[in-house]
Design an enzyme around this catalytic site. Structure first.
Site, PDB file in Angstrom:
ATOM      1  N   GLU A  29       0.819  -1.210   0.000  1.00 34.07           N
ATOM      2  CA  GLU A  29       0.000   0.000   0.000  1.00 34.07           C
ATOM      3  C   GLU A  29       0.859   1.269   0.000  1.00 34.07           C
ATOM      4  O   GLU A  29       0.828   2.070   0.944  1.00 34.07           O
ATOM      5  CB  GLU A  29      -0.962  -0.037   1.183  1.00 34.07           C
ATOM      6  CG  GLU A  29      -1.938  -1.210   1.073  1.00 34.07           C
ATOM      7  CD  GLU A  29      -2.879  -1.319   2.252  1.00 34.07           C
ATOM      8  OE1 GLU A  29      -2.551  -0.791   3.337  1.00 34.07           O
ATOM      9  OE2 GLU A  29      -3.951  -1.925   2.097  1.00 34.07           O
ATOM     10  N   HIS A  36     -15.199 -10.532   6.462  1.00 31.68           N
ATOM     11  CA  HIS A  36     -14.417 -11.248   7.460  1.00 31.68           C
ATOM     12  C   HIS A  36     -13.080 -10.536   7.645  1.00 31.68           C
ATOM     13  O   HIS A  36     -12.124 -10.781   6.908  1.00 31.68           O
ATOM     14  CB  HIS A  36     -14.153 -12.695   7.030  1.00 31.68           C
ATOM     15  CG  HIS A  36     -15.363 -13.575   7.080  1.00 31.68           C
ATOM     16  ND1 HIS A  36     -15.414 -14.795   6.439  1.00 31.68           N
ATOM     17  CD2 HIS A  36     -16.565 -13.423   7.686  1.00 31.68           C
ATOM     18  CE1 HIS A  36     -16.595 -15.353   6.649  1.00 31.68           C
ATOM     19  NE2 HIS A  36     -17.312 -14.532   7.412  1.00 31.68           N
ATOM     20  N   GLU A  37     -13.009  -9.627   8.596  1.00 31.57           N
ATOM     21  CA  GLU A  37     -11.706  -9.070   8.981  1.00 31.57           C
ATOM     22  C   GLU A  37     -11.076 -10.046   9.968  1.00 31.57           C
ATOM     23  O   GLU A  37     -11.620 -10.289  11.048  1.00 31.57           O
ATOM     24  CB  GLU A  37     -11.855  -7.688   9.611  1.00 31.57           C
ATOM     25  CG  GLU A  37     -10.556  -7.118  10.152  1.00 31.57           C
ATOM     26  CD  GLU A  37      -9.418  -7.172   9.135  1.00 31.57           C
ATOM     27  OE1 GLU A  37      -8.420  -7.891   9.408  1.00 31.57           O
ATOM     28  OE2 GLU A  37      -9.523  -6.521   8.089  1.00 31.57           O
ATOM     29  N   HIS A  77      -8.382  -8.665   0.853  1.00 27.87           N
ATOM     30  CA  HIS A  77      -7.667  -7.418   1.112  1.00 27.87           C
ATOM     31  C   HIS A  77      -6.451  -7.689   1.998  1.00 27.87           C
ATOM     32  O   HIS A  77      -6.462  -8.594   2.825  1.00 27.87           O
ATOM     33  CB  HIS A  77      -8.585  -6.395   1.768  1.00 27.87           C
ATOM     34  CG  HIS A  77      -9.466  -5.696   0.792  1.00 27.87           C
ATOM     35  ND1 HIS A  77      -9.616  -4.325   0.753  1.00 27.87           N
ATOM     36  CD2 HIS A  77     -10.234  -6.171  -0.222  1.00 27.87           C
ATOM     37  CE1 HIS A  77     -10.444  -3.991  -0.221  1.00 27.87           C
ATOM     38  NE2 HIS A  77     -10.841  -5.099  -0.828  1.00 27.87           N
ATOM     39  N   GLU A  78      -5.418  -6.867   1.802  1.00 25.82           N
ATOM     40  CA  GLU A  78      -4.128  -7.004   2.506  1.00 25.82           C
ATOM     41  C   GLU A  78      -3.466  -8.354   2.220  1.00 25.82           C
ATOM     42  O   GLU A  78      -2.679  -8.856   3.003  1.00 25.82           O
ATOM     43  CB  GLU A  78      -4.276  -6.807   4.019  1.00 25.82           C
ATOM     44  CG  GLU A  78      -4.686  -5.418   4.442  1.00 25.82           C
ATOM     45  CD  GLU A  78      -6.199  -5.216   4.422  1.00 25.82           C
ATOM     46  OE1 GLU A  78      -6.651  -4.085   4.144  1.00 25.82           O
ATOM     47  OE2 GLU A  78      -6.923  -6.195   4.701  1.00 25.82           O
ATOM     48  N   GLU A 105      -9.233   4.354  -0.620  1.00 25.75           N
ATOM     49  CA  GLU A 105      -9.478   4.796   0.757  1.00 25.75           C
ATOM     50  C   GLU A 105      -8.336   5.622   1.337  1.00 25.75           C
ATOM     51  O   GLU A 105      -8.524   6.364   2.303  1.00 25.75           O
ATOM     52  CB  GLU A 105      -9.763   3.597   1.670  1.00 25.75           C
ATOM     53  CG  GLU A 105      -8.556   2.776   2.072  1.00 25.75           C
ATOM     54  CD  GLU A 105      -8.209   1.688   1.080  1.00 25.75           C
ATOM     55  OE1 GLU A 105      -7.390   0.816   1.419  1.00 25.75           O
ATOM     56  OE2 GLU A 105      -8.755   1.700  -0.044  1.00 25.75           O
TER      57      GLU A 105
END
Length: 706
Positions: free
Chosen positions: A174, A413-414, A482-483, A507
């Site tokens: 990022e 789902h984090e 993500h990530e 974001e």
């Protein structure tokens, strides 16, 4: 004494054999040619050229093992073979309906005299737009389990190319891109996100441009059971050397393997024009065909959701403000609500209503499940259970309400990077999803990975991502990660793996220095080379102070509104979010019409004009329709972009609806000025698009009924 003499004679015979190595081996496809050789010193090398121009000068190959007996020492060429392949296949979804897979393959067989005849194959595939190669360790006596310590793979550049790079951070992609000469690569001054990098280490995909007009992209394909490859840059010699992400042991080990095994493909895409790089399907072609026997349940779609309002400080993910959850025990209703929780039943219904009204298929809901108060980056093992909603989120009522409106809710789902906790709970979480009508999930891996010390881009996590793709496929669930590690074309193998973040997304404009206007003109040449990105475009309220003046002072998205529309075409994803709040869209429904109309699955894609870091114009044909959609974007400079419409069906007239920057538009001073115009065109027509600084244009072409 006799033993010593025998060894000397054996080595002398080996060196004579190496010195008499056969003529270098070659493979070719159109202008791209590859040369492989084993030098007098016994080290294998390869080189790539494009017509008369060198792309990669003679560069080393090899694998180092932890036992010191890897394929990084002298080797002997014992055989080779070539074959030609020309086939066409159809992706489940994508940028084009048909993909041609046309290459010449050269396989070289190597033997290691110093280690009881260990064998290694190197397989090259030469395409008209580049080269892929990988190491293959065949089944053989005396080599079953082995640990890769390093690769000796080099990419020796013939010059000091212009490069578009981000730091080689093992845990994050990022970053904003830096444009410099290879000799100027230095990550030290860059503010770290989760930096574990050397000053001259960069991430792939790495985009390069030579002074003699070649565009070169270096990446990898089919990353499975292996760590991601980074590149160490020698700023004096312009040599790039592979750097694999290490594991958590601290020994420098990179990959634990068992023969027969192979590495991912190392990829080099090359062309004499920028659009051809973006049109390349080399990386996809190097991936395995789909593992799924039935794919009708996979549905590319657009979605809105409870997400951006948290980033602009209008709502929170957490239900309460306290982190002392022991006071509540298992009774979450005992927590005092903060009044700002975004994922409440009434608010989610508002998004469902908006989606239904505008034919948007999905609604993402973040912050629906208990545990957000307990996270706070404490590196805690168990934060989320993925099945328990907050008291103000009625799962059954929302399932009923969404179904009645013809809308699907997208699960979130984090994992809080507690990956072992997630893996223990995945089966239950996916059963819960199917019981409540969820067909897609967005996963997140924010923070340091648990178990402690593993990296987001190491072998352990790479295996987790593939495992998650398979588990979700088994449950007929689409997944957006993500990530995660940056993609390498595995969406061909797992077409339910719809998108990744794995880069600096939209974001960042909400809570950091933001993304510079050139950012979206670079990403297609870097991050998107490996696969779709969930960039979350479609922000209409460009200046963010209006959402929360106290906390958003001076913050804004670094584009014009018209450019946000164009991103739906230039930034490909089969899952495209309309990321802003419904109230922002309701003020500009005439502009929102483009988002409502634009497809996410395509029959054809043409790159009409492109230069990394400067501009990009892409046009795509809707799947199964004679409709075309165009996006054109620029960096911080205004631009006049001519567009020939010869891609349209000859003899057919179309209504072109042009969503353009308005008079005086400027990403800094006047970002929300736009204008919409209409005209009838055909394949002989042409348009001239006026792009404001940081701006863009979006155009839909629909047939006029005769």
């Amino acid at each position: 004494m006799r033993t010593t003499l025998f060894v000397l004679l054996l080595l002398n015979a080996w060196y004579r054999a190496a010195a008499q190595a056969p003529t270098p081996l070659t493979a070719r496809q159109d202008k791209v040619s590859l040369t492989f050789a084993v030098g007098p010193d016994g080290y294998p090398t390869y080189a790539v050229s494009y017509g008369p121009k060198p792309v990669i000068n003679s560069s080393r190959l090899g694998l180092s093992f932890a036992d010191g007996r890897g394929f990084d020492g002298p080797l002997v060429l014992v055989g080779s073979e070539t074959k030609d392949v020309d086939e066409t296949w159809q992706p489940v979804w994508g940028e084009v309906r048909n993909i041609r897979n046309h290459y010449q393959q050269l396989t070289v067989h190597l033997r290691q005299p110093a280690a009881t005849g260990r064998k290694l194959d190197v397989v090259f595939r030469v395409f008209a737009d580049g080269v892929g190669f990988r190491y293959e360790v065949p089944a053989q006596p005396g080599l079953a389990y082995f640990t890769v310590q390093d690769e000796q793979t080099e990419f020796n550049l013939p010059g000091n190319h212009k490069a578009f790079w981000i730091p080689g951070d093992y845990d994050s992609n990022e970053y904003a891109y830096t444009t410099s000469r290879v000799s100027e690569v230095n990550t030290a001054p860059i503010e770290a996100i989760q930096m574990k990098s050397a000053p001259n280490r960069v991430q792939t995909p790495l985009m390069l441009k030579s002074d003699d007009g070649l565009y070169v992209n270096i990446h990898e394909a089919a990353l499975v059971n292996y760590p991601a490859m980074f590149l160490n840059v020698n700023v004096q010699t312009f040599s790039l050397t592979s750097q694999l992400v290490p594991d958590a042991t601290g020994t420098g080990a990179k990959a634990y393997l068992q023969a027969p095994e192979h590495t991912p493909w190392r990829t080099i895409v090359v062309a004499d024009n920028a659009p051809a790089v973006l049109a390349s399907k080399l990386i996809l072609n190097l991936n395995e065909p789909t593992k799924l026997t039935e794919t009708s349940w996979i549905t590319p779609q657009k979605f809105v959701g409870v997400w951006w309002e948290m980033h602009v400080n209008r709502a929170s993910w957490n239900y309460a403000d306290t982190s002392n959850l022991k006071l509540a025990g298992t009774n979450w209703a005992r927590l005092k609500p903060n009044g700002h929780h975004g994922a409440n039943t009434a608010n989610v219904k508002r998004y469902i209503d908006f989606a239904a009204q505008h034919h948007i298929a999905g609604v993402l809901v973040e912050g629906w499940n208990v545990g957000w108060e307990d996270w706070a980056n404490n590196w805690k093992e168990e934060v989320f259970d993925f099945v328990t909603p907050y008291p103000d989120y009625d799962v059954d009522e929302l399932q009923r309400y969404a179904a009645a409106k013809g809308v699907k809710i997208i699960m979130h789902h984090e994992t809080s990077s507690s990956v072992t906790n997630y893996e223990r709970r995945q089966d239950a979480a996916y059963r819960f999803m199917k019981q409540h009508g969820y067909d897609a999930v967005k996963t997140g891996y924010v923070g340091r990975i648990i178990p402690r010390g593993e990296h987001h881009d190491g072998q352990w996590m790479v295996n987790h991502y593939a495992h998650t793709a398979q588990l979700t496929a088994d449950s007929h669930i689409m997944v957006d990660m993500h990530e995660a590690v940056r993609p390498t074309g595995l969406h061909r193998t797992y077409p339910n793996w719809m998108a990744n973040e794995a880069a600096r997304g939209n974001e960042f404009n909400a809570w950091s220095s933001g993304n510079p206007p050139e950012h979206e003109t670079i990403l297609p040449f870097t991050r998107l080379m490996g696969g779709p990105m969930d960039y979350t475009p479609g922000i209409f309220q460009i200046q963010l102070e209006s959402w929360n003046p106290a906390r958003n002072k001076g913050r804004q998205v670094h584009t014009t509104l018209a450019k946000q529309l164009a991103l739906y075409v230039t930034m490909y994803s089969p899952l495209q979010m309309a990321a802003d709040l419904p109230e922002a869209y309701n003020k500009h429904l005439d502009a929102f019409q483009f988002i409502e109309d634009v497809p996410v699955d395509w029959d054809d894609t043409r790159i009409l004009a492109a230069e990394p870091g400067d501009y990009l114009t892409t046009v795509r044909k809707a799947k199964g329709k004679d409709e075309w959609y165009l996006g054109s974007i620029t960096d911080e400079n205004p631009r006049q972009q001519p567009v020939k419409l010869d891609f349209l069906t000859p003899g057919q007239r179309y209504e072109a609806i042009i969503y353009a920057d308005g008079k005086g538009a400027n990403w800094q001073k006047n970002p929300m000025a736009y204008r919409i115009s209409r005209q009838v065109v055909d394949s002989k027509s042409a348009l001239t698009l006026q792009l404001a600084p940081g701006g863009g244009a979006a155009v839909s072409f629909k047939p006029v009924k005769k």
